[in-house]
Scaffold this motif. Structure first.
Motif, PDB file in Angstrom:
ATOM      1  N   LEU A 210       0.835  -1.205   0.000  1.00  0.00           N
ATOM      2  CA  LEU A 210       0.000   0.000   0.000  1.00  0.00           C
ATOM      3  C   LEU A 210       0.873   1.259   0.000  1.00  0.00           C
ATOM      4  CD1 LEU A 210      -2.985   1.052   0.411  1.00  0.00           C
ATOM      5  CD2 LEU A 210      -2.357   1.287   2.790  1.00  0.00           C
ATOM      6  N   ASN A 211       1.875   1.257   0.875  1.00  0.00           N
ATOM      7  CA  ASN A 211       2.771   2.417   0.947  1.00  0.00           C
ATOM      8  C   ASN A 211       3.477   2.648  -0.379  1.00  0.00           C
ATOM      9  OD1 ASN A 211       2.010   2.494   3.553  1.00  0.00           O
ATOM     10  ND2 ASN A 211       3.963   1.901   4.430  1.00  0.00           N
ATOM     11  N   TYR A 213       2.483   1.835  -3.351  1.00  0.00           N
ATOM     12  CA  TYR A 213       1.558   2.364  -4.352  1.00  0.00           C
ATOM     13  C   TYR A 213       1.283   3.846  -4.104  1.00  0.00           C
ATOM     14  CZ  TYR A 213      -2.342   2.448  -7.622  1.00  0.00           C
ATOM     15  OH  TYR A 213      -3.153   2.728  -8.680  1.00  0.00           O
ATOM     16  N   ALA A 214       1.076   4.202  -2.847  1.00  0.00           N
ATOM     17  CA  ALA A 214       0.811   5.609  -2.516  1.00  0.00           C
ATOM     18  C   ALA A 214       1.975   6.470  -2.971  1.00  0.00           C
ATOM     19  CB  ALA A 214       0.585   5.763  -1.019  1.00  0.00           C
ATOM     20  N   GLU A 215       3.185   6.004  -2.700  1.00  0.00           N
ATOM     21  CA  GLU A 215       4.351   6.803  -3.066  1.00  0.00           C
ATOM     22  C   GLU A 215       4.411   7.012  -4.571  1.00  0.00           C
ATOM     23  OE1 GLU A 215       8.256   5.223  -2.849  1.00  0.00           O
ATOM     24  OE2 GLU A 215       9.043   7.210  -3.332  1.00  0.00           O
ATOM     25  N   GLU A 216       4.219   5.938  -5.300  1.00  0.00           N
ATOM     26  CA  GLU A 216       4.339   6.038  -6.746  1.00  0.00           C
ATOM     27  C   GLU A 216       3.300   6.988  -7.318  1.00  0.00           C
ATOM     28  OE1 GLU A 216       4.077   2.349  -8.824  1.00  0.00           O
ATOM     29  OE2 GLU A 216       5.018   3.200 -10.590  1.00  0.00           O
ATOM     30  N   MET A 217       2.061   6.830  -6.885  1.00  0.00           N
ATOM     31  CA  MET A 217       0.989   7.642  -7.458  1.00  0.00           C
ATOM     32  C   MET A 217       1.121   9.113  -7.076  1.00  0.00           C
ATOM     33  SD  MET A 217      -0.670   5.988  -9.487  1.00  0.00           S
ATOM     34  CE  MET A 217       0.069   4.457  -9.970  1.00  0.00           C
ATOM     35  N   LEU A 218       1.580   9.365  -5.861  1.00  0.00           N
ATOM     36  CA  LEU A 218       1.719  10.769  -5.460  1.00  0.00           C
ATOM     37  C   LEU A 218       2.747  11.479  -6.311  1.00  0.00           C
ATOM     38  CD1 LEU A 218       1.443  10.979  -1.604  1.00  0.00           C
ATOM     39  CD2 LEU A 218      -0.237  11.423  -3.350  1.00  0.00           C
ATOM     40  N   PHE A 237      -6.271   2.663  -5.575  1.00  0.00           N
ATOM     41  CA  PHE A 237      -5.599   2.769  -4.288  1.00  0.00           C
ATOM     42  C   PHE A 237      -6.440   2.054  -3.240  1.00  0.00           C
ATOM     43  CE2 PHE A 237      -5.305   4.989  -0.209  1.00  0.00           C
ATOM     44  CZ  PHE A 237      -3.957   4.863   0.056  1.00  0.00           C
TER      45      PHE A 237
END
Lengths: 599, 573
Positions: A210-211, A213-218, A237
């Motif tokens: 999850l972390n 994915y969040a990093e990549e998308m941000l 997400f």
């Protein structure tokens, strides 16, 4: 691998992780030893508390009225015990914080220094988010185990043993109750944790995903907005979010039964103690059991015993929690140690030469190289760069241009053949002096969060303000910097979004200008600077290139035309080499490319 | 904290049910010392059968407590799971919706840790709160109530301790919250250095700067340790103070008890039972303190989350009354637009131009002249300070977001690819057929290299697309931009890594296939814009030349200079 074998392995790695963690703790033995002593004393004192209160209560119930002398005497003892124990436990907490912070500091430092010693390839294959989670989350987990659980474990062990001794002294038969309940608690905890453990490791895995994915998308939030994809990406997400939360819940669902169940076993033992104690007291009172015999017990004795059995059961209750925390700390430590055990760039050979006073003659001799053994990138590359000459490297993408730069800087070692500077094999030279002999400007501009001044001065240790300014001038960025409200003290924020790509590039060029090395590597460095600025930079670069050996991966014809030697790399081999005119006459790949732009 | 608690509202029903069950379980547990004291006071020393009966009752209540607590805990886990899921979801979407100016202010790494660590902290706390939050106060209050019932005078001692305890906890946690906020900030700093160095490792190694970086890291590491230690030492006082206060209370009970017993108004059995409750109450008190410590940590995180959730939407849709339509035939109009990032120096000044539907605009100029800023305003990442931007005569401030962005296809300067297949990177979550994807890659000159992969369009890119070259990345991004057949195509410096041949082929294909589309191109190369119907030349935020290629060659000295210098220009990929 068969199952029992694997289990054995696990136990072995767990043991080695444990020993390794111990080594960190023992490194601070001069703090740890007092901590152990403090633990023992403060626990001993708090164990004495109920004993004195029991005696005081017996004094309350003394035959012929309250025995005030004994009550005050015991109350005084309790007062001292509890006060001193509190002071000690505070000191202990402070001590443990200092120890754990020292260890965490060292671990983070070691981890960071290890990371910087790894070959650059490591960073190509490991996402930044992953690396960050090791240095923050994982070490945090270890930290909280060290600062809380360690004391807790010591306290627990001491309390359990201490209570047992006290209970033994009060009434041996009553202890028999624990012969039933303690094994029950242990069996239950083991059975549970076996079930729960995989759920917990799944939970951390899902959280990591999850972390990530969040990093990549941000990092792409502007593009997501430009396509109004917030809801779609948000939905994706949330799939991961759901997954991770489900894993969390599942672990929690089974974990939730742990506390109350162990609590039940404790309450059960107190109930049993009460029943058995009640019967014994009855017989003691009736005189069936004589004072001084094994089964004799007083009212205060029963009360004390119950108090101690609470103390005894408490840690066992806690034990289940601590066990799961220990487990996550161990797996965090395992991940940290894994990085610490990565193979660093090979060390300089003993008595490696320090490269100073560089002439600048570079030679590749039959160089063969691949990042992995399966795929060879460079196949037999040989060339000589004479001192002060400019070598332009051209060729299609993936032909191996960047790889040549990686080998020049010794980011990687050649598989076969050799590379040399001034006739010395670069493997016999210290890495530091080899790399200092080069100045490099890469396609990907890299600036750190700091002032513009710091970013430019980064190029050479001890650069003076005048030199920084001169370099900025030479890179044609001086007037832009001066136009900023804070000038050279302007802080470049994260990812440098407040300045354009071109300006970032100019700053990196200024950084390159300031280092006074003998060889230069330019990797498509000018592709993002507009032509007007580029002309000016070219002049400065020409100045900079004078007397230096230069390797340029260039797109611009002007650069290539002026090169002393052009190497055309195709499919890992040098297919053509010579000056611009020579190559045009030859009528090969280069001349086709050159002519295509006029068509 | 209030914002975060708002998320719990929807679970009030379930939580209340959980609370009731938990309360019942806790009451059952409270019965244990009551029975215990009953045995000690009245039963013990009489009949064995009575002892066994009351003892059996204790076991029964233990069992009930266990079952109820497990049920309640599981319900609590479910509530906190749902709570964390919905909060994190909103937080993530809100983060995506933040305006560029807001993102700049928060910074990406900090936003990231709010979504991850901070949410995690709050989740843990909410979970814990539902368990201990009910149990501890009930133990505490129930315990006090029973003791009041047992012996009024003795229980006054205990009640006297409570204000002392609450004051201590209050002051310490008040000190703790800012300390933990500071710790979080130091963590952000530490993470930033690690991130920078992971990304710039080549430069660092090339300059042999590892020692310098070690020192830089040491500074942030030391600062973090300092903050953590300070927070830890302050919070470390809580437990000993609590313990000592509770123990003092129990000593006072014995001392007072001695007097009461000798006065005949109490009995030793009562004091013994009282001590049982004292242990129970002090354990409950410990739980309350633990919750306070956790609360301190959680409040710092909750505030960071609320900061994001509550940041106002600063790019809002305005009314037509406020921003009326403009009568024009042009597709896109910039009418006297000025803009500044920092409110001091204008980055764009009085920019005006019109592009007809299906027309094309080229923007060229020196680095820092404001080319990309024009695009950022057109895409409404920022709002212009002055003047208006119109599409089809409507001010863009009045257009609904979804409808507005559906008109665009854009390949931006800081654009991104993510870990998924090439096909998905082009579709980007939109409902686009494979045929359209294929068509887009054909136009963008990307089909050849994509089909060169063994798995073609299903080829999986690594995070940020690091497994393909710069030129390949740009072509995938252009494919993404044109795949949905947008009304307006924006190419911001998006073919700089292409060789001349490919770039020319790309321009040709765009002209042939996208004839109805209005195209805005930002470029360094004259060759990339020279066929545009309209070209503007920017210098320090002003238009210094406007017209077509021939016009500018004649009338704009800067343009001519750039053009001549680029004879030859970029050469190979």
């Amino acid at each position: 691998m068969t199952k029992p074998e694997k289990k054995k392995m696990d136990r072995k790695t767990a043991k080695s992780i444990f020993l390794r963690l111990c080594r960190y703790v023992l490194g601070y033995w001069y703090l740890f030893l007092p901590a152990v002593v403090l633990t023992l004393f403060s626990n001993q004192l708090s164990l004495l508390g109920p004993k004195y209160s029991g005696e005081a209560i017996d004094a309350l119930a003394a035959v012929g009225g309250v025995d005030f002398e004994s009550v005050w005497y015991n109350v005084g003892k309790m007062l001292i015990c509890y006060a001193v124990s509190a002071v000690m436990s505070y000191l202990l907490a402070v001590l443990m914080i200092h120890i754990s912070q020292k260890i965490v500091f060292t671990m983070r430092k070691q981890l960071f220094e290890k990371l910087t010693s790894l070959p650059v390839g490591y960073f190509d294959t490991h996402p930044t988010g992953d690396i960050i989670s090791h240095i923050s989350y994982d070490i945090d987990t270890i930290n909280s185990t060290l600062s809380h659980d360690l004391v807790q474990i010591m306290t627990s062990i001491y309390t359990v043993l201490g209570s047992l001794v006290f209970m033994w002294n009060i009434s041996k038969p009553l202890i028999a109750v624990f012969a039933i309940t303690v094994p029950a608690a242990i069996i239950f905890t083991r059975y549970r944790s076996k079930r729960v453990r995989p759920l917990f490791s799944k939970r951390s895995k899902k959280l990591g995903e999850l972390n990530g994915y969040a990093e990549e998308m941000l990092s792409g939030c502007r593009s997501i907005q430009a396509y109004a994809r917030e809801d779609t990406i948000g939905g994706r997400f949330n799939l991961r979010n759901k997954d991770s939360m489900d894993a969390y819940y599942k672990a929690d669902y089974y974990g939730a039964a742990m506390g109350p169940s162990v609590n039940f076993i404790n309450n059960l033992s107190i109930s049993l103690v009460m029943i058995l104690g009640g019967i014994l007291y009855l017989y003691s009172q009736n005189g069936i059991v004589k004072e001084g015999t094994l089964f004799f017990i007083t009212l205060g004795g029963v009360a004390q015993f119950v108090q101690y059995s609470r103390k005894f059961a408490g840690p066992i209750n806690e034990f289940a929690n601590i066990l799961s925390e220990l487990q996550s700390a161990f797996s965090a430590a395992e991940r940290v140690f894994k990085i610490l055990d990565e193979e660093p760039e090979s060390a300089d050979i003993p008595n490696a030469l320090v490269l100073d006073d560089v002439e600048g003659e570079v030679e590749f001799e039959n160089v063969v190289f691949g990042y992995t053994p399966q795929k060879t990138i460079l196949k037999d590359i040989s060339f000589v760069a004479e001192p002060g000459k400019t070598i332009a490297i051209v060729g299609p993408t993936g032909a191996g241009k960047t790889t040549i730069i990686n080998l020049l800087m010794r980011f990687y070692d050649v598989t076969n053949g050799s590379t040399s500077v001034d006739g010395v094999d670069i493997r016999k030279i210290t890495r530091k002096s080899l790399r200092q002999a080069y100045t490099m400007v890469l396609q990907d501009t890299w600036l750190f969060c700091g002032t513009i001044y710091e970013n430019i001065a980064y190029g050479r240790e001890g650069a003076t303000p005048d030199e920084v300014k001169a370099a900025a001038k030479a890179a044609r960025i001086d007037s832009y910097i001066e136009s900023l409200p804070d000038g050279y003290d302007t802080v470049l924020t994260d990812d440098g979004i407040n300045i354009s790509k071109g300006q970032r590039q100019l700053i990196t060029i200024a950084r390159a200008m300031i280092s006074n090395s003998h060889m230069l590597i330019l990797d498509e460095a000018t592709s993002n600077v507009d032509s007007r600025t580029e002309i000016k930079i070219q002049e400065a670069m020409t100045e900079l290139m004078k007397g230096r050996t230069c390797f340029i991966i260039a797109h611009r014809l002007s650069t290539i035309q002026n090169a002393d030697k052009i190497l055309v790399i195709q499919d890992g081999r040098i297919t053509e080499s010579g000056t611009h005119d020579e190559l045009l006459q030859k009528g090969g790949f280069y001349s086709t490319l050159y002519n295509s732009q006029f068509s | 904290m209030r914002t975060v608690i708002g998320y719990l509202k929807q679970y009030v029903g379930r939580m209340s049910l959980g609370f009731v069950i938990k309360t019942l379980g806790t009451l059952a547990e409270l019965m244990l010392p009551y029975i215990l004291s009953h045995i000690l006071e009245n039963v013990i020393g009489k009949e064995i059968s009575e002892v066994i009966f009351w003892g059996g009752l204790m076991i029964l209540f233990s069992g009930v407590a266990c079952v109820f607590n497990v049920i309640a805990n599981r319900m609590a886990a479910k509530v906190s799971r749902n709570f964390a899921e919905s909060m994190r979801k909103d937080l993530f979407i809100k983060t995506l919706r933040l305006s560029a100016a807001q993102t700049d202010k928060f910074t990406i790494p900090s936003l990231e840790s709010r979504i991850t660590t901070d949410t995690y902290n709050v989740h843990g706390f909410i979970n814990m709160m539902q368990r201990l939050g009910v149990r501890a106060p009930i133990m505490l209050l129930g315990g006090i109530a029973i003791t009041l019932f047992m012996d009024f005078n003795l229980s006054l001692v205990m009640i006297a301790m409570l204000p002392l305890i609450f004051v201590t906890v209050y002051f310490i946690s008040k000190k703790g919250v800012p300390l933990y906020t500071k710790v979080q900030r130091s963590v952000d700093n530490m993470v930033r250095v690690v991130r920078e160095d992971a990304q710039g490792i080549r430069v660092i190694k090339a300059l042999s700067k590892t020692d310098y970086e070690h020192r830089r890291y040491e500074t942030v590491n030391r600062a973090l340790i300092k903050d953590e230690t300070r927070a830890g030492v302050i919070m470390g006082t809580v437990n000993p103070i609590m313990t000592v206060l509770m123990n003092m209370g129990s000593i006072a009970v014995i001392a007072l008890g001695a007097n009461l017993i000798s006065g005949g108004s109490s009995s030793p059995e009562t004091v013994i039972a009282f001590m049982q409750y004292f242990t129970l109450i002090s354990m409950a008190m410990m739980s309350v303190t633990r919750m306070f410590v956790m609360y301190t940590k959680c409040a710092a995180s909750a505030r960071r989350i609320a900061e994001v959730l509550n940041s106002p939407e600063d790019i809002t849709v305005k009314t037509k009354e406020e921003y009326p339509n403009k009568k024009t035939d042009a597709h896109i109009v910039f009418d006297n637009v000025s803009f500044s990032y920092n409110g001091k120096k204008n980055n764009l000044e009085n920019i005006s131009f019109e592009i007809p539907r299906g027309g094309s605009l080229g923007i060229i100029g020196a680095t820092g002249s404001g080319k990309s800023t024009v695009i950022k305003l057109l895409l409404r990442f920022y709002d212009a300070d002055k003047g208006g931007i119109y599409i089809n005569g409507e001010n863009i401030k009045t257009l609904e977001k979804a409808e507005f962005y559906a008109m665009f296809g854009s390949a931006l300067q800081h654009d991104f690819l993510y870990a998924d297949t090439i096909e998905e990177n082009i579709k980007f979550g939109r409902d686009i057929s494979f045929d359209d994807v294929k068509r887009a890659t054909d136009i963008a000159q990307a089909s050849d290299f994509i089909e060169g992969f063994a798995d073609g369009y299903s080829h999986v890119l690594s995070p940020h697309g690091t497994n393909i070259s710069g030129g390949q990345k740009q072509r995938v991004l252009i494919s993404r931009a044109i795949a949905a057949r947008p009304e307006i195509l924006i190419l911001d410096d998006s073919s700089s890594a292409l060789d001349y041949k490919t770039d020319a082929a790309l321009r040709k294909a765009l002209n042939e296939n996208m004839s109805g589309t209005t195209v805005v191109t930002v470029a360094q190369r004259v060759s990339s814009v020279k066929d545009c119907g309209l070209i503007i030349v920017l210098d320090e935020g002003r238009i210094i030349g406007i017209g077509d290629h021939e016009h500018l060659l004649e009338n704009c000295e800067e343009y001519r200079e750039i053009s001549e210098s680029q004879m030859g220009g970029a050469f190979v990929d």
